[in-house]
Design a protein around this motif. Structure first.
Motif, short mmCIF file in Angstrom:
data_model
loop_
_atom_site.label_atom_id
_atom_site.label_comp_id
_atom_site.label_asym_id
_atom_site.label_seq_id
_atom_site.Cartn_x
_atom_site.Cartn_y
_atom_site.Cartn_z
N ASN B 57 0.81 -1.22 0.00
CA ASN B 57 0.00 0.00 0.00
C ASN B 57 0.84 1.27 0.00
N GLU B 58 2.13 1.15 0.34
CA GLU B 58 3.00 2.34 0.25
C GLU B 58 3.06 2.87 -1.19
N VAL B 59 2.94 1.94 -2.15
CA VAL B 59 2.99 2.34 -3.56
C VAL B 59 1.81 3.26 -3.93
N LEU B 60 0.71 3.10 -3.20
CA LEU B 60 -0.47 3.91 -3.48
C LEU B 60 -0.36 5.32 -2.89
N THR B 61 0.59 5.52 -2.00
CA THR B 61 0.61 6.78 -1.25
C THR B 61 1.39 7.87 -1.96
N PHE B 151 -9.84 -3.15 1.51
CA PHE B 151 -10.83 -3.40 0.45
C PHE B 151 -12.15 -2.66 0.65
N GLY B 152 -12.29 -1.94 1.76
CA GLY B 152 -13.48 -1.15 1.96
C GLY B 152 -13.12 0.32 1.99
N MET B 153 -14.15 1.18 1.94
CA MET B 153 -13.90 2.61 2.16
C MET B 153 -13.52 2.76 3.63
N HIS B 154 -12.93 3.92 3.96
CA HIS B 154 -12.56 4.09 5.35
C HIS B 154 -13.82 4.18 6.22
N TYR B 155 -13.69 3.75 7.47
CA TYR B 155 -14.83 3.76 8.40
C TYR B 155 -15.41 5.16 8.52
N ASN B 156 -16.68 5.28 8.21
CA ASN B 156 -17.37 6.56 8.31
C ASN B 156 -18.73 6.25 8.90
N PRO B 157 -19.00 6.75 10.13
CA PRO B 157 -20.22 6.36 10.82
C PRO B 157 -21.47 6.59 9.96
N ALA B 158 -21.43 7.59 9.09
CA ALA B 158 -22.62 7.92 8.30
C ALA B 158 -22.89 6.86 7.22
N THR B 159 -21.85 6.27 6.69
CA THR B 159 -22.07 5.36 5.55
C THR B 159 -21.61 3.92 5.82
N SER B 160 -21.00 3.69 6.99
CA SER B 160 -20.39 2.38 7.20
C SER B 160 -21.44 1.26 7.23
N GLY B 161 -22.72 1.61 7.46
CA GLY B 161 -23.76 0.61 7.45
C GLY B 161 -24.03 0.06 6.06
N ASN B 452 -11.28 10.83 -0.47
CA ASN B 452 -12.36 9.83 -0.38
C ASN B 452 -12.71 9.21 -1.74
N ASP B 453 -11.72 9.08 -2.56
CA ASP B 453 -11.90 8.50 -3.89
C ASP B 453 -12.45 7.07 -3.77
N LYS B 454 -13.31 6.70 -4.71
CA LYS B 454 -13.86 5.34 -4.71
C LYS B 454 -12.74 4.29 -4.79
N ARG B 455 -11.67 4.67 -5.51
CA ARG B 455 -10.58 3.71 -5.70
C ARG B 455 -9.75 3.49 -4.44
N SER B 456 -10.05 4.28 -3.38
CA SER B 456 -9.31 4.03 -2.14
C SER B 456 -9.81 2.73 -1.48
N ALA B 457 -10.98 2.24 -1.92
CA ALA B 457 -11.36 0.88 -1.56
C ALA B 457 -10.87 -0.02 -2.70
N LEU B 458 -9.80 -0.77 -2.44
CA LEU B 458 -9.22 -1.59 -3.50
C LEU B 458 -10.23 -2.64 -3.96
N GLN B 459 -10.11 -3.03 -5.23
CA GLN B 459 -11.08 -3.99 -5.78
C GLN B 459 -10.84 -5.38 -5.19
N ILE B 460 -11.94 -6.10 -4.98
CA ILE B 460 -11.82 -7.50 -4.53
C ILE B 460 -11.03 -8.25 -5.60
N PRO B 461 -9.92 -8.88 -5.22
CA PRO B 461 -9.04 -9.45 -6.25
C PRO B 461 -9.68 -10.61 -7.01
N VAL B 462 -9.19 -10.81 -8.21
CA VAL B 462 -9.73 -11.84 -9.08
C VAL B 462 -9.63 -13.22 -8.42
N ASN B 463 -8.55 -13.50 -7.73
CA ASN B 463 -8.39 -14.83 -7.13
C ASN B 463 -9.46 -15.11 -6.08
N ALA B 464 -10.04 -14.06 -5.49
CA ALA B 464 -11.12 -14.27 -4.53
C ALA B 464 -12.46 -14.45 -5.23
N ARG B 465 -12.56 -13.87 -6.41
CA ARG B 465 -13.84 -13.91 -7.13
C ARG B 465 -14.03 -15.24 -7.85
#
Lengths: 340, 478, 286
Positions: B57-61, B151-161, B452-465
Motif C-alpha cells: 500500500n505504500e505504492v499507493l501513497t 478493500f473497503g472505504m474508510h470507516y465513516n459512521p454515516a455510511t459504514s452501514g 475519499n476516492d472510490k478507488r481508495s477501496a481496492l477492488q476485490i481481487p480476481v483470485n477471490a472472485r
C-alpha cells in the motif's frame, strides 16, 4: 424444457464460435509485407536523390496557425549525407548523416547525426513540432514522401508523432539556393538598411488582405554580441547546438503605418538571421524578444520571412519576402522598401 | 491336520489384519496433527500471525515516486497499475499485492477460526485455554481490520452501514464449496472490536498466562491495536485511553535512532538493516513479525519506487531519519530510499506496532478530542523529536494553534512511518489526495486519487472472485 | 449433456489441431526482421571521412566509436542527441585518438589490452530524461556498463581551450572508473570507509573544503559510494602526485581510499599518477 434451452444455448454458442472463426481471415502474408517493405526501401533510396534542389519538411510552430517553417534537405545518396537549410539560423559547413533503417514496423528515415532535425526535437514546441530525429516512412511516391516522428514526445507518450509530407523544393524558392542574398552580419548588407526607415507591405494570399508596416533594421546588439550569443537557445543547449552562434538585430516596427515611410516605431522585435531569412521566434534571456516578438508574430501571423530577392538600385533597396503554408504554397508575400 | 492348521493360520492372519486396520483407521491418514491439547492449539495460533503483505500500500501513497529504469522489469506489470490506482495488476501471488494480501489474511483467519472453534473444548487449564482463545481472537481481529481497511472505504459512521468491506467468516468451513458475500464496514468493524475487547478482557483477567514474546500479541500489543482502531474510528477519548494503557505496559520507550546510525557507521548497511527491526535490541517495538523474505518495490535499489520529493523536503537536514536513507542509480535519477524491513534474502522482519505510533496516536487524540489537551500532545511530540534530531531544539509550540500542532503531528507520522504501511490508511482517513506521475521530469500528472476516492477501496481481487460468483455482483464501484 | 459437450470439445480440438498444422509451413520471416530494429552496417562505398577514421581506430585499438545513432543504439526511455558531424570528426581525432587511445596503448599496454571498452558513444549534448526539459542534467550516462563508454557535451567542447579539454579527458577517466567499478566491484571495504556519511542529493549544498574534511575528494563524491570511487580516480588523474599525497595526509579516510584505489588500478597495470602526467603533458606541453 430446461434441457432444450440449455442445448439450444450451447448450439448457438457453437455457431458463434464457428462464425467468428471464419471472420478471422488474414489475407496478407508475411512475404507480402516483407516485399512491400523492400519496395518502399528501394523507392525511398531512389526518390531521396531525385530532387537536386532537395526535399522540404514544413514544421509547425505553436505560435502560428497557417504559416509553417520550412527545412530544406538535400540528400547525397552516395555518401548518406544531408545538407539542411532553414530559417532558424545558418549551419557551419552544413553536413550531417542520415540512414535508412529497418524496424519490424517498417522503414525508418533516420537523421542519425546531429542536425537541424535533432536540434528541433530538443527545443520547445514553439520552435516546431518535431519530436524525434527518427521517422517512420509511411508512403513514398515520386513527388511526395510521407514520414512520421517515431516518438511523440516524452518517454511514456505513445509511439508516433507528427506526420510530415515532404515535397520537392519549388524552383521559386530562391532563398534556399546556395547564393547568400541577405546576411545582416556583413557590412555590405547593412548598407541602405541599418538605421534607415522603410515600409513592409504584406499580402495574405488566402484572404487577399494587404497590410502596411513601418519597418527598419537596427544593429543594436553588435557592441556586445558575444554576451548575447550566450543566451542563444540553440547554442547554450549542447544537445541542440548545431547552428552558427546567432546574429541578432532589431526590426523596429510601426503597426499603424498608413502607406508611406514614417520615422516613428511602436515596438522593437528581435530578428535572428536565418539562411536568407529573418526569424522571429522568441527566446528567453531577452525581454524584448519575449514580449515584442510574441506580439509581432501574432500580428503578422508568421514567425519568419524568407528572402527571395534583394534589389539594390543606388540607395534604394527592395527586399521580397515570403512565408509558406503546410504544403509549401505562398501564404504571405511581401515587399520591403526603403523608399516611397 | 494340515487343513486345520491352514484354517487357523488364515484365521490368525485375518484377525491380525483386521485389528491392525482398526488402529490404522484411528490415525489420520496423512499423519496430520490432531488438535486435542491446549499445546496443539497454542501451536496453531503461533503460526497464524500474518506476514505484512499489506505493505504494497505504500505504492499507493504520496510517499513514493516511480523511477522505471531502476525497477526490475518483471515487477512492472504488478506495481505500475497499482501505482496508477488501477485494478488490473498482474496477479502473481507471493509478491506483496492486494491479491496476495487477500488470500494470505484469509488463510490466517482460517487458522484463527480453527483455534477459536476448538480451544475451549481441548484438554488443559482454563486460564491457559482462555489465553490461547484471546490470542486467536486478536489475530482474527487484526486480519479483518487490515482487510476492511484495504478493500473497503474508510470507516465513516454515516455510511459504514452500507459501505461494503470483506466477507466475514467466523467459523471453520464445513461445507464443500460455500460462497460468501461481503459484509458492511460497520459489521466488520463491530466484529473487530468485539474480538479485540473480548481478548483484552481475558488478558487483563489472567496476566500470568499472557504472552510477553514481542512476536506475539502481548497485552501491550493489544492496547496498541486498540489505540489504532479507535483513532481510525475517530474515537479520540478511547485512543488516548488505550495509548495510556499501552505506555503503562512498557513505558514510553522510543527508538534512539542515533544508536542505529552508530551501528551503520560501525558495521555497514547489511548489519544495520538486519538489526533495525529486532525487538530485542529495540524496546520501542511492541510487536513484530519475522517471515520468509517478501519482496517490496521500495526500500531497495532495484524496486522502482523511491521517496517522493515532497516527503524528502519534510525531513530536516539534522534529522537522523535522513541519515538512514540511501541512494540508488546515478545522480540524475535522484532516487532515495529508506531501508527498514530487510534482513536478507531468507527472512524479513516487520513491525506491527511500535511505541512511536502509540505516542503519535495519543498526540493526535489529545488534539482532536472533544476536550483537547495540547500540552500533553506537545510532550509526546517533543519526546519523539528528541530522539530523531541531531542538536534537538524544541518547537515554538507556545505560539502554535491546535491545528498547527496537528500539522506537526501529521508531518512526524508521515516521516516516521515511511515504508511501514501506515500512510495509506492516513490518506484514507484524513481524506488526502495523491498525484502520481509516470515520468518524474514531466509536468503531466498521470493519475490522481481524490479525497475519499472510490478507488481508495481496492477492488476485490480476481483470485477471490473465482469460484465465488456472489462477489462478482458486489464489486467496489469504479 | 455433459457427454455431448465433451464430444464436441474433442472434435473441435481435433479440428483446430489439423487446421493449424496445415497453416504452419507458410510462416517464414527474414532473419533481419526478427530484431525489433535491424542492425545495418554502412557499406564501405558510403563511408565519409569520419567513418574511415573510426574504422582506422577500430583496427588499431579495437574500439568502435559511434557518432551516428540508430534506434537500437539508444535506450528508448532516455534522450541523447547525436553530435554535429564536424565536431564529432574533430573530437575523434583529438580526444579519442591523440589524448585517449594512443597514450593508453603506448604507456599502459597491459591495461589497454584488458580494460579498454569496445564501444564509445559520442553525445552532442548530455543525457536527458525528457526531450525538452531545460534543467542541465549532465553526466555521460553510459558509465554503468561493461563494454561501453561514452562522453557528453561534444557539441560544446572547445578543442582549442586547453583547460576545457583537460577537464574533459579527466572526466573520461572518471566515467571509465564507473566501468571498472561495475566490472570488478569497488568492494565492501571501500564502502565501509564513509558508510552512513554520504550527502546523497544534498551534495551540492556542501563546499569542497567541507567535502575534503568529510573524507571525499570532491563534493560530488559525497553523493554515493559509486561517485566516491569515480571521483577518487578522477582526482588522481587530475592532480600531480605530490599534491595528491599532501592532501591525503590531511585526512585518514582520504588516505584509505587512495590506498585502495591505487592498488586496485596498479593490480590491473595502471599507474594513475603516471596517467596524470601523461595526459597533462600531452595537453599542456604540446
Amino acid at each position: 424444457m430446461k434441457n432444450i434451452l440449455k442445448i439450444s444455448g450451447f448450439l448457438s454458442l457453437l455457431l458463434l464460435l464457428f462464425a467468428s472463426c471464419e471472420k478471422d481471415n488474414i489475407t496478407t502474408t508475411v512475404e507480402e509485407l516483407v516485399g512491400t517493405e523492400k519496395q518502399m526501401e528501394t523507392d525511398l533510396k531512389q526518390v531521396l536523390g531525385k530532387s537536386p534542389n532537395g526535399w522540404v519538411m514544413m514544421v509547425k510552430s505553436t505560435l502560428a496557425d497557417t504559416a509553417c517553417i520550412p527545412v530544406v534537405m538535400q540528400f547525397d545518396t552516395t555518401k548518406n549525407m544531408v545538407k539542411m537549410k532553414s530559417v532558424y539560423g545558418t549551419t557551419p559547413n552544413n553536413k550531417s548523416t542520415y540512414l535508412i533503417n529497418k524496424g519490424v514496423s517498417g522503414i525508418l528515415l533516420n537523421f542519425s547525426g546531429g542536425s537541424i532535425v535533432s536540434s528541433l526535437m530538443r527545443m520547445d514546441r514553439s520552435y516546431g513540432d518535431v519530436t524525434d530525429y527518427v521517422f517512420k516512412v509511411l508512403a513514398v511516391s515520386s513527388d511526395a514522401i510521407k514520414i512520421q516522428c517515431l516518438k511523440s514526445g516524452e518517454a511514456y507518450k505513445q509511439e508516433g508523432g507528427q506526420v510530415y509530407t515532404l515535397f520537392k523544393r519549388p524552383d521559386s524558392w530562391k532563398w534556399a539556393d546556395d547564393v547568400t542574398l541577405l546576411d545582416m552580419k556583413t557590412a555590405e548588407a547593412k548598407v541602405g538598411l541599418n538605421n534607415v526607415n522603410g515600409i513592409l507591405t504584406l499580402n495574405y494570399i488566402p484572404t487577399s488582405k494587404k497590410v502596411n508596416l513601418g519597418f527598419s533594421f537596427r544593429n543594436s546588439f553588435d557592441s556586445n554580441l558575444a554576451a548575447w550569443q550566450a543566451v542563444d537557445p540553440f547554442y547554450n543547449n549542447a544537445s541542440a547546438n548545431v547552428f552558427d552562434k546567432f546574429y541578432i538585430f532589431f526590426n523596429p516596427v510601426n503597426y499603424s503605418n498608413t502607406g508611406t515611410i514614417q520615422t516613428v516605431y511602436e515596438d522593437t522585435p528581435v530578428a535572428r538571421q536565418g539562411y536568407n531569412a529573418l526569424c522571429y521566434l522568441p527566446f528567453s534571456g531577452n525581454a524584448s524578444s519575449s514580449t515584442s516578438n510574441a506580439k509581432f508574430v501574432k500580428s503578422i501571423k508568421t514567425p519568419y520571412f524568407v528572402i527571395n530577392e534583394v534589389i539594390r538600385n543606388g540607395t534604394n533597396v527592395t527586399i521580397k519576402v515570403a512565408s509558406y503554408d503546410k504544403t509549401g504554397k505562398e501564404y504571405i508575400t511581401g515587399e520591403y522598401k526603403n523608399f516611397n | 491336520m494340515k487343513k486345520y492348521l491352514f484354517s487357523v493360520f488364515i484365521f490368525l492372519i485375518c484377525t491380525a489384519t483386521l485389528s491392525s486396520c482398526k488402529k490404522f483407521l484411528n490415525e489420520p491418514f496423512d499423519n496430520r496433527l490432531e488438535l486435542k491439547n491446549i499445546e496443539d492449539y497454542a501451536g496453531v495460533v503461533k503460526k497464524s500471525y500474518p506476514t505484512r503483505f499489506d505493505l504494497f500500500n505504500e505504492v499507493l501513497t504520496d510517499n513514493f515516486k516511480l523511477v522505471p529504469n531502476l525497477m526490475q522489469d518483471a515487477w512492472k506489470p504488478l506495481y505500475i497499475p497499482i501505482y496508477m490506482f488501477k485494478d488490473d495488476y498482474q496477479h502473481t501471488l507471493g509478491y506483496t499485492s492486494p491479491a496476495t494480501a487477500y488470500s494470505h489474511f484469509y488463510n490466517k483467519i482460517y487458522m484463527a477460526n480453527l483455534v477459536i472453534d476448538g480451544v475451549l473444548s481441548s484438554q488443559g487449564g482454563t486460564a491457559e485455554k482462555d489465553a490461547v482463545l484471546a490470542e486467536a481472537l486478536l489475530v482474527r481481529s487484526y486480519c479483518y481490520f487490515i482487510l476492511t481497511n484495504l478493500f473497503g472505504m474508510h470507516y465513516n459512521p454515516a455510511t459504514s452501514g452500507t459501505d461494503l468491506a470483506v466477507p466475514l467468516i467466523l467459523e471453520v468451513n464445513k461445507e464443500n464449496r460455500p460462497s460468501y458475500s461481503r459484509s458492511t464496514v460497520k459489521e466488520v468493524y463491530d466484529q473487530v472490536e468485539a474480538d479485540l475487547y473480548k481478548a483484552i478482557e481475558i488478558y487483563e483477567k489472567n496476566p500470568a498466562v499472557v504472552p510477553t514474546n514481542p512476536y506475539r500479541f502481548s497485552l501491550g500489543a493489544a492496547y496498541a491495536f486498540a489505540t489504532r482502531l479507535n483513532l481510525y474510528k475517530s474515537d479520540f477519548a478511547k485512543t488516548v485511553l488505550y495509548a495510556d494503557k499501552a505506555i503503562g505496559q512498557k513505558g514510553r520507550v522510543l527508538r534512539t535512532l542515533k544508536t542505529d546510525y552508530d551501528v551503520l557507521l560501525k558495521s555497514g548497511w547489511e548489519f544495520f538493516a538486519q538489526q533495525f527491526n529486532d525487538p530485542s535490541a529495540h524496546p520501542n517495538i511492541i510487536m513484530a513479525v519475522q517471515s520468509e523474505y517478501v519482496h517490496h518495490p521500495f526500500g531497495n535499489n532495484w524496486g522502482g519506487f523511491y521517496l517522493a520529493p515532497e516527503v524528502l523536503t519534510q525531513i530536516a537536514n539534522n534529522d537522523y531519519r535522513r541519515s538512514i536513507a540511501s541512494n540508488a542509480g546515478t545522480v540524475i535519477d535522484n532516487a532515495t530510499f529508506i531501508i527498514k524491513n530487510n534482513t536478507g534474502w531468507q527472512t524479513s522482519r516487520y513491525v506491527y506496532f511500535n511505541m512511536e505510533e502509540v505516542l503519535l496516536n495519543r498526540a493526535e487524540g489529545n488534539l482532536r478530542g472533544t476536550a483537547p489537551n495540547p500540552a500533553n500532545a506537545v510532550l509526546d511530540l517533543e519526546e519523539l523529536r528528541k530522539v530523531r534530531l541531531i542538536n534537538y531544539t524544541a518547537l515554538n509550540t507556545g505560539a502554535m494553534s491546535n491545528a498547527e500542532l496537528l500539522t506537526e503531528v501529521y508531518k512526524e507520522r508521515r516521516v516516521e512511518f515511511l515504508t511501514e504501511g501506515l500512510r495509506w490508511y492516513d490518506i484514507k482517513r484524513l481524506g488526502l489526495s495523491v498525484a502520481h506521475k509516470m515520468d518524474q521530469n514531466s509536468s503531466v500528472i498521470d493519475a490522481t486519487l481524490l479525497p475519499n476516492d472510490k478507488r481508495s477501496a481496492l477492488q476485490i481481487p480476481v483470485n477471490a472472485r473465482v469460484g465465488n460468483p456472489v462477489l462478482e455482483n458486489q464489486l467496489n464501484p469504479r | 449433456m455433459k457427454k455431448l459437450f465433451i464430444y464436441t470439445l474433442l472434435i473441435l480440438a481435433g479440428m483446430s489441431a489439423f487446421v493449424s498444422c496445415s497453416k504452419e509451413e507458410k510462416v517464414s520471416l527474414e532473419k533481419e526482421n526478427l530484431d525489433y530494429f535491424a542492425i545495418t552496417n554502412k557499406p564501405k562505398e558510403k563511408w565519409n571521412a569520419l567513418d574511415s577514421l573510426c574504422d582506422t581506430l577500430y583496427r588499431d585499438y579495437g574500439v568502435k566509436i559511434v557518432y551516428e545513432y540508430t534506434p537500437q543504439m539508444i535506450r528508448p526511455n532516455d534522450f541523447y542527441y547525436p553530435p554535429a558531424y564536424d565536431k564529432a570528426l574533430a573530437y575523434t581525432r583529438k580526444v579519442m585518438k591523440t589524448l585517449w587511445l594512443e597514450p593508453l596503448k603506448k604507456n599502459f599496454p597491459d591495461y589497454f589490452k584488458k580494460e579498454t571498452p569496445i564501444e564509445f558513444i559520442l553525445m552532442g549534448g548530455f543525457y536527458h530524461g525528457h526531450p525538452t526539459n531545460t534543467a542541465i542534467a549532465a553526466g555521460a550516462g553510459f558509465n554503468g556498463q561493461f563494454y561501453r563508454l561514452g562522453m557528453g557535451g561534444i557539441n560544446n567542447l572547445d578543442l582549442s581551450n586547453k583547460a576545457a579539454v583537460h577537464d574533459h579527458v579527466v572526466i573520461l577517466w572518471h566515467e571509465h572508473a564507473h566501468n571498472q567499478d561495475v566490472k570488478y566491484g569497488r568492494g565492501e571495504i571501500f564502502d565501509r570507509i564513509s558508510v552512513g556519511t554520504y550527502y546523497k542529493e544534498a551534495w551540492n549544498t556542501k563546499t569542497e573544503a567541507q567535502a575534503v574534511a568529510d573524507g571525499f575528494f570532491r563534493k560530488y563524491g559525497g553523493f554515493a559510494p559509486e561517485e566516491d570511487f569515480a571521483t577518487t580516480v578522477e582526482h588522481l588523474t587530475r592532480f600531480p602526485k605530490n599534491d595528491v599525497l599532501t592532501l591525503i595526509n590531511s585526512n585518514e579516510k582520504l588516505k584509505r581510499k587512495y590506498n585502495l584505489i591505487t592498488k586496485f588500478y596498479l593490480d590491473k597495470g595502471m599507474d594513475l599518477h603516471k596517467l596524470q602526467s601523461v595526459i597533462y603533458d600531452l595537453i599542456y606541453k604540446n
